[in-house]
Design a protein around this motif. Structure first.
Motif, PDB file in Angstrom:
ATOM      1  N   HIS A 273      66.751  34.800 -13.719  1.00 25.68           N
ATOM      2  CA  HIS A 273      66.900  34.804 -15.177  1.00 25.68           C
ATOM      3  C   HIS A 273      66.614  33.449 -15.805  1.00 25.68           C
ATOM      4  N   GLN A 274      66.206  32.471 -15.009  1.00 23.62           N
ATOM      5  CA  GLN A 274      66.001  31.133 -15.539  1.00 23.62           C
ATOM      6  C   GLN A 274      64.551  30.853 -15.900  1.00 23.62           C
ATOM      7  N   ASN A 275      63.681  31.846 -15.807  1.00 28.03           N
ATOM      8  CA  ASN A 275      62.295  31.691 -16.246  1.00 28.03           C
ATOM      9  C   ASN A 275      61.787  33.064 -16.661  1.00 28.03           C
ATOM     10  N   VAL A 276      60.655  33.076 -17.318  1.00 26.12           N
ATOM     11  CA  VAL A 276      60.111  34.332 -17.845  1.00 26.12           C
ATOM     12  C   VAL A 276      58.870  34.773 -17.088  1.00 26.12           C
ATOM     13  N   THR A 277      58.463  34.034 -16.045  1.00 22.53           N
ATOM     14  CA  THR A 277      57.252  34.378 -15.314  1.00 22.53           C
ATOM     15  C   THR A 277      57.525  34.758 -13.870  1.00 22.53           C
ATOM     16  N   ASP A 278      58.515  34.133 -13.226  1.00 19.98           N
ATOM     17  CA  ASP A 278      58.773  34.364 -11.809  1.00 19.98           C
ATOM     18  C   ASP A 278      60.186  34.901 -11.623  1.00 19.98           C
ATOM     19  N   GLY A 279      60.519  35.165 -10.336  1.00 22.33           N
ATOM     20  CA  GLY A 279      61.878  35.573 -10.004  1.00 22.33           C
ATOM     21  C   GLY A 279      62.079  37.061  -9.953  1.00 22.33           C
ATOM     22  N   CYS A 280      61.025  37.835  -9.605  1.00 20.17           N
ATOM     23  CA  CYS A 280      61.198  39.285  -9.496  1.00 20.17           C
ATOM     24  C   CYS A 280      62.025  39.616  -8.257  1.00 20.17           C
ATOM     25  N   ILE A 281      62.767  40.705  -8.318  1.00 24.54           N
ATOM     26  CA  ILE A 281      63.615  41.133  -7.206  1.00 24.54           C
ATOM     27  C   ILE A 281      63.190  42.537  -6.781  1.00 24.54           C
ATOM     28  N   ARG A 282      63.617  42.926  -5.574  1.00 24.61           N
ATOM     29  CA  ARG A 282      63.285  44.235  -5.022  1.00 24.61           C
ATOM     30  C   ARG A 282      64.220  45.299  -5.605  1.00 24.61           C
ATOM     31  N   VAL A 283      63.655  46.390  -6.054  1.00 22.59           N
ATOM     32  CA  VAL A 283      64.444  47.495  -6.579  1.00 22.59           C
ATOM     33  C   VAL A 283      64.816  48.414  -5.425  1.00 22.59           C
ATOM     34  N   PRO A 284      65.774  49.296  -5.588  1.00 22.29           N
ATOM     35  CA  PRO A 284      66.158  50.200  -4.492  1.00 22.29           C
ATOM     36  C   PRO A 284      64.968  51.011  -3.982  1.00 22.29           C
ATOM     37  N   GLY A 285      64.855  51.073  -2.665  1.00 26.06           N
ATOM     38  CA  GLY A 285      63.754  51.782  -2.021  1.00 26.06           C
ATOM     39  C   GLY A 285      62.612  50.889  -1.619  1.00 26.06           C
ATOM     40  N   SER A 286      62.580  49.629  -2.054  1.00 22.37           N
ATOM     41  CA  SER A 286      61.498  48.720  -1.708  1.00 22.37           C
ATOM     42  C   SER A 286      61.580  48.324  -0.245  1.00 22.37           C
ATOM     43  N   VAL A 287      60.424  48.029   0.330  1.00 26.90           N
ATOM     44  CA  VAL A 287      60.353  47.583   1.720  1.00 26.90           C
ATOM     45  C   VAL A 287      60.767  46.117   1.780  1.00 26.90           C
ATOM     46  N   HIS A 288      61.640  45.777   2.724  1.00 30.11           N
ATOM     47  CA  HIS A 288      62.102  44.406   2.891  1.00 30.11           C
ATOM     48  C   HIS A 288      61.197  43.681   3.875  1.00 30.11           C
ATOM     49  N   LYS A 289      60.993  42.397   3.676  1.00 32.32           N
ATOM     50  CA  LYS A 289      60.107  41.630   4.541  1.00 32.32           C
ATOM     51  C   LYS A 289      60.664  41.503   5.957  1.00 32.32           C
ATOM     52  N   ALA A 290      61.970  41.608   6.132  1.00 33.19           N
ATOM     53  CA  ALA A 290      62.571  41.522   7.454  1.00 33.19           C
ATOM     54  C   ALA A 290      62.657  42.881   8.133  1.00 33.19           C
ATOM     55  N   GLY A 291      62.131  43.909   7.494  1.00 34.54           N
ATOM     56  CA  GLY A 291      62.229  45.254   8.046  1.00 34.54           C
ATOM     57  C   GLY A 291      63.298  46.066   7.349  1.00 34.54           C
ATOM     58  N   GLY A 292      63.061  47.336   7.198  1.00 30.50           N
ATOM     59  CA  GLY A 292      64.019  48.182   6.503  1.00 30.50           C
ATOM     60  C   GLY A 292      63.701  48.280   5.021  1.00 30.50           C
ATOM     61  N   HIS A 293      64.616  48.851   4.266  1.00 33.87           N
ATOM     62  CA  HIS A 293      64.425  49.079   2.838  1.00 33.87           C
ATOM     63  C   HIS A 293      65.664  48.636   2.065  1.00 33.87           C
ATOM     64  N   GLN A 294      65.418  48.418   0.769  1.00 34.05           N
ATOM     65  CA  GLN A 294      66.528  48.145  -0.146  1.00 34.05           C
ATOM     66  C   GLN A 294      67.266  49.457  -0.386  1.00 34.05           C
ATOM     67  N   THR A 295      68.573  49.491  -0.052  1.00 28.00           N
ATOM     68  CA  THR A 295      69.330  50.742  -0.030  1.00 28.00           C
ATOM     69  C   THR A 295      70.251  50.835  -1.237  1.00 28.00           C
ATOM     70  N   LEU A 296      70.273  51.983  -1.872  1.00 31.87           N
ATOM     71  CA  LEU A 296      71.124  52.215  -3.036  1.00 31.87           C
ATOM     72  C   LEU A 296      72.544  52.518  -2.582  1.00 31.87           C
ATOM     73  N   VAL A 297      73.511  51.809  -3.193  1.00 34.73           N
ATOM     74  CA  VAL A 297      74.930  52.032  -2.889  1.00 34.73           C
ATOM     75  C   VAL A 297      75.525  53.059  -3.833  1.00 34.73           C
ATOM     76  N   THR A 298      75.226  52.931  -5.120  1.00 33.40           N
ATOM     77  CA  THR A 298      75.725  53.887  -6.106  1.00 33.40           C
ATOM     78  C   THR A 298      75.103  55.259  -5.857  1.00 33.40           C
ATOM     79  N   PRO A 299      75.869  56.342  -5.900  1.00 34.63           N
ATOM     80  CA  PRO A 299      75.288  57.679  -5.718  1.00 34.63           C
ATOM     81  C   PRO A 299      74.126  57.919  -6.675  1.00 34.63           C
ATOM     82  N   LEU A 300      73.123  58.627  -6.195  1.00 33.86           N
ATOM     83  CA  LEU A 300      71.884  58.770  -6.958  1.00 33.86           C
ATOM     84  C   LEU A 300      72.120  59.429  -8.312  1.00 33.86           C
ATOM     85  N   SER A 301      72.929  60.477  -8.339  1.00 30.92           N
ATOM     86  CA  SER A 301      73.170  61.162  -9.619  1.00 30.92           C
ATOM     87  C   SER A 301      73.901  60.240 -10.597  1.00 30.92           C
ATOM     88  N   GLN A 302      74.863  59.463 -10.075  1.00 27.41           N
ATOM     89  CA  GLN A 302      75.595  58.540 -10.939  1.00 27.41           C
ATOM     90  C   GLN A 302      74.682  57.407 -11.418  1.00 27.41           C
TER      91      GLN A 302
END
Length: 536
Positions: A75-104
């Motif tokens: 949040h400290q710049n307007v050009t960089d600093g994007c983050i992985r959203v749930p379901g994205s592939v992680h560079k170390a292997g695996g995926h970004q996992t959603l904790v909150t139930p999908l319907s909620q």
């Protein structure tokens, strides 16, 4: 909000996420949570209305002051600093996992948070927002000093004061080149706290507060409950041995008492020494005289009068703590208690002596490592007044840590509410404290925003908020630690300078008398002075 394991251990990340989640829920803010294979976590707060980048940055930076593992850089710049959203592939292997139930999560992203929820969140983060504005003002002062060429002098007063061991206790990250295992890092932190005079109860309380990293170094709560008492006992034994090293057995029988004691005779008791109860009674009488007479006399001195009124309160507080009417407290000790420079204290003390009308009297000047000695007494002209007035409840304070950030006028206004015989109104506070109407109103608004006081009708009352916890949230404790550190180095330099002139404990006979050298002068014989009687 990005909680990163590069900022702190995974245990700290989980604790920070859970604590901020409870904070958001208490403010009515809906959020979606996920976690990454590396141990990091994300909290997403969808909004109904658009938010400026500067406003979002200020809010996230304030949240980062409450959580060590929160990374505010997205949040400290307007050009960089994007983050992985749930379901994205992680560079170390695996995926970004959603904790909150999908319907909620779908429902939260569709409904989003209204502006009222953000207002509640800003109100809860009022101390952190105030602290962040102060840090920005300090940064602007640094830039101005850089342009003026006086940055070196300013950096001595604005340098970060957090010690490396406290950073380990806060984040759980340690230097592997210095400590080979988490056990060694834990022992180093516990030795530090033991040397600072902490107790086991104090350490246990902070494990769930600001020192989550130390708790994470244990791995689990069961392991912490089993090992902490044992390691704390080892830390206390280690620091006690360092503070009181064993004496050399060959020197234990050596007699070190002086043969002739030429020092002044000390008072041993009797009428010249007040008892503990007598000191407390004297302080209570002096408080009555302070509120009835001395405060109104010092109000005429303007801004200097505010510092003088708090200084006499600090002296009375030390008098009650030490249970004596003769104080030898140094200027640096008073400066740390009041949040001022020691030169300012040295300038205020003579003014207070002359304005106290005999209450404060200087009886001895400073010499070597000893400070000036002052006598605090109740003059004859105020004894009848002190007996007629009733004592007030509560304790008298100089400047408590939280008021180092809020100012002297705010401290006096809070004291008037805290120690008042009834709940005062704003007009009563202006009349009692002698502070201007605008300054008093500004202090009341600021303290109400921080949750220190609340209004009931027209009267003001204090809340049960912890002033120490509020001071920690405002970042005042870091400034206080830096103040103490600076005084410690200054005292060490002064003591080293005095040690240059100390007489050695053992003087060799050859240093006092040389057998090969005459220590006296024989006058010449009269016969050898015949030439003085000859004419020129």
């Amino acid at each position: 909000m990005d909680f990163d394991t590069s900022k702190a251990l995974k245990g700290v990340v989980d604790a920070d996420t859970a604590r901020l989640g409870r904070l958001l829920s208490s403010c009515g803010v809906l959020f979606v949570e996920d976690f990454s294979p590396s141990g990091g976590r994300h909290l997403y707060i969808p909004l109904r209305d658009r938010m400026d980048a500067a406003e979002a940055r200020e809010l996230v930076e304030a949240l980062a002051l409450t959580a060590t593992s929160l990374d505010p850089s997205p949040h400290q710049n307007v050009t960089d600093g994007c983050i992985r959203v749930p379901g994205s592939v992680h560079k170390a292997g695996g995926h970004q996992t959603l904790v909150t139930p999908l319907s909620q999560a779908y429902d939260i992203l569709r409904r989003r948070n209204p502006a009222s929820a953000l207002r509640e969140l800003r109100a809860a983060l009022a101390p952190e927002l105030t602290r962040k504005r102060a840090l920005k003002a300090r940064a602007a002062k640094t830039v101005a000093a850089l342009r003026a060429g006086s940055l070196q002098q300013l950096s001595l007063t604005t340098k970060a004061s957090e010690s490396p061991l406290r950073r380990v206790a806060r984040t759980g990250l340690y230097d592997t080149a210095r400590y080979k295992s988490p056990s060694e890092a834990r022992m180093a932190v516990l030795n530090h706290f033991s040397a600072c005079g902490w107790s086991l109860q104090h350490v246990e309380n902070e494990l769930a507060g600001q020192f989550l990293g130390l708790a994470a170094l244990y791995g689990s709560s069961e392991r912490r409950a089993r090992l902490l008492p044992v390691e704390w006992a080892k830390a206390q034994a280690f620091t006690s041995n360092r503070a009181h090293p064993k004496r050399d057995s060959r020197k234990q029988g050596k007699r070190s008492a002086p043969i002739n004691n030429t020092s002044l005779t000390q008072i041993t008791g009797g009428a010249g020494k007040l008892s503990s109860a007598g000191v407390h009674q004297l302080v209570n009488d002096l408080e009555n005289v302070l509120y009835a007479v001395l405060d109104h006399r010092l109000q005429a001195k303007g801004r200097q009068g505010l510092s003088l009124r708090l200084l006499i309160r600090g002296l009375l507080g030390y008098m009650r703590a030490k249970e004596t009417d003769i104080l030898d407290v140094g200027c640096r000790t008073l400066a740390a208690a009041m949040g001022k420079h020691h030169v300012t204290i040295a300038r205020l003390l003579p003014v207070l002596v002359s304005a106290s009308d005999g209450i404060l009297t200087k009886v001895a000047d400073a010499r070597h490592k000893a400070a000036d000695v002052y006598l605090i007494q109740l003059p004859q002209q105020y004894q009848q007044l002190a007996r007629e007035l009733t004592w007030r409840k509560g304790k008298i304070h100089a400047v408590r840590p939280v008021f180092r950030a809020l100012g002297d006028a705010t401290a006096l206004v809070y004291e008037a509410i805290e120690r008042g015989r009834h709940s005062p109104t704003t007009a009563d506070l202006v009349r009692t404290t002698g502070v201007s109407r605008n300054a008093c109103s500004a202090a009341l608004v600021e303290m109400e925003a921080l949750g220190m006081i609340q209004r009931q009708g027209r009267a003001w009352r204090i809340t049960n908020i912890s002033l120490r916890a509020l001071a920690a949230r405002l970042g005042v404790l870091e400034d206080y630690q830096e103040h103490i550190r600076r005084h410690r180095f200054e005292r060490a330099a002064w003591h080293a300078y005095l040690d240059r002139f100390r007489t050695p404990d053992s003087i060799v006979e050859a240093e006092m008398h040389d057998p090969e050298r005459d220590d006296y002068w024989l006058p010449p014989d009269d016969a050898a002075m015949w030439w003085r009687r000859q004419p020129a």
